[in-house]
Design a protein around this motif. Sequence first.
Motif, PDB file in Angstrom:
ATOM      1  N   ALA A 111     -16.632   6.878   3.848  1.00 25.23           N
ATOM      2  CA  ALA A 111     -15.446   6.178   3.423  1.00 25.23           C
ATOM      3  C   ALA A 111     -15.016   7.570   2.445  1.00 25.23           C
TER       4      ALA A 111
ATOM      5  N   ASN B 222      -8.901   1.781  -4.975  1.00 20.94           N
ATOM      6  CA  ASN B 222      -8.981   1.334  -3.415  1.00 20.94           C
ATOM      7  C   ASN B 222      -9.108   2.424  -2.571  1.00 20.94           C
TER       8      ASN B 222
ATOM      9  N   THR C 184      -3.627  -2.790  -1.893  1.00 25.32           N
ATOM     10  CA  THR C 184      -4.266  -2.156  -2.815  1.00 25.32           C
ATOM     11  C   THR C 184      -4.329  -2.814  -4.083  1.00 25.32           C
TER      12      THR C 184
ATOM     13  N   LEU D  10      -4.994   3.547   9.863  1.00 34.70           N
ATOM     14  CA  LEU D  10      -4.681   2.169   9.764  1.00 34.70           C
ATOM     15  C   LEU D  10      -3.078   1.668  10.068  1.00 34.70           C
TER      16      LEU D  10
ATOM     17  N   ARG E 178     -11.304   6.416   6.477  1.00 36.21           N
ATOM     18  CA  ARG E 178     -12.645   6.792   7.526  1.00 36.21           C
ATOM     19  C   ARG E 178     -12.231   7.555   8.276  1.00 36.21           C
TER      20      ARG E 178
ATOM     21  N   ASN F 200       0.760  -1.245  -0.093  1.00 38.65           N
ATOM     22  CA  ASN F 200      -0.054   0.173  -0.095  1.00 38.65           C
ATOM     23  C   ASN F 200       0.877   1.292   0.014  1.00 38.65           C
TER      24      ASN F 200
ATOM     25  N   HIS G  69     -10.030   3.056   1.512  1.00 34.40           N
ATOM     26  CA  HIS G  69     -10.049   2.568   3.020  1.00 34.40           C
ATOM     27  C   HIS G  69      -9.663   3.675   3.818  1.00 34.40           C
TER      28      HIS G  69
ATOM     29  N   ALA H 214     -10.677  -4.078   7.727  1.00 40.55           N
ATOM     30  CA  ALA H 214     -10.237  -3.158   6.456  1.00 40.55           C
ATOM     31  C   ALA H 214      -9.121  -3.939   5.616  1.00 40.55           C
TER      32      ALA H 214
ATOM     33  N   VAL I  52     -14.675   0.266  -1.726  1.00 39.68           N
ATOM     34  CA  VAL I  52     -14.368   0.484  -0.406  1.00 39.68           C
ATOM     35  C   VAL I  52     -14.047  -0.775   0.554  1.00 39.68           C
ATOM     36  N   GLN I  53     -12.686  -0.856   0.679  1.00 38.98           N
ATOM     37  CA  GLN I  53     -12.192  -2.114   1.647  1.00 38.98           C
ATOM     38  C   GLN I  53     -12.164  -1.864   3.015  1.00 38.98           C
ATOM     39  N   ARG I  54     -13.393  -1.541   3.558  1.00 38.97           N
ATOM     40  CA  ARG I  54     -13.680  -1.387   4.703  1.00 38.97           C
ATOM     41  C   ARG I  54     -15.313  -1.894   5.026  1.00 38.97           C
TER      42      ARG I  54
END
Length: 251
Positions: free
Chosen positions: A146, A136, A81, A44, A140, A37, A138, A77, A179-181
């Motif tokens: 998001a 991607n 990516t 995170l 928040r 990432n 993530h 999460a 949204v990867q959450r």
Amino acid sequence: MRFPSPLVPGRLIRRYKRFLADVRLDDGREVTAHCPNPGSMIGLAEPGLRIWVEPGLPGRKLPYAWRLAELSGGHWAGIDTAVPNRVVGEALRAGQLPELAAYRTVLPEQRYGRASRVDFLLREPGLPDAYVEVKNVHLRREGDLAEFPDCVTARGARHLAELAEVARAGQRAVMLYLVQRTDCARMRLAADLDPAYAAAALAAERAGVEFLSYGTSIDRAGVTLGLALPIEPGVAEKPERNYLRASIELR
């Protein structure tokens, strides 16, 4: 999208040099894992965060790769990516995206624009080609909202400009935010973090680019496509200045 190997739990010691993370595994060992990432990973990358790493495959320089962050309330999460393209690719081939389900030919990584590759080029006889770019998400910072991006992305703004050219030429151009959450139910642009990207999004929308956002279902086994999410207006320094109007309604 399923992880090839069972994930291993641990605690983040530190993330550094963008692509490295020191991790204390639950068995007490301290290892260095690949962090797939390049973003800022706001919220995170805090020391002590409960994370899950995947044992490295033969030939990799590092023994582990960071895949997931475990969040409060039983949420997750995704860190990698590269995962959104795999998730969206599977969904496109299975016809799981209603807005694009009419296309049966899915071509990944096709050249377009001046010097870019679009994530997916979709084709179907009788329909205009559809150029789909995947991002991607993530970040928040507020409630279940998001945001994208989490840092300045000149590359992302360039992609928007190239999609705008595609739309002006009469083809379909789609920006899809994954949204990867699992703790987010809506999305907007983080115009305060990258005003240039937000302005590029507004220009792209006016040119005919379509904006979509989808959530994900995440667990230790893998990441799959979730529900469509509404895209809310983004704001810069002045609240009344909107950079992106809502593109779809929550299903």
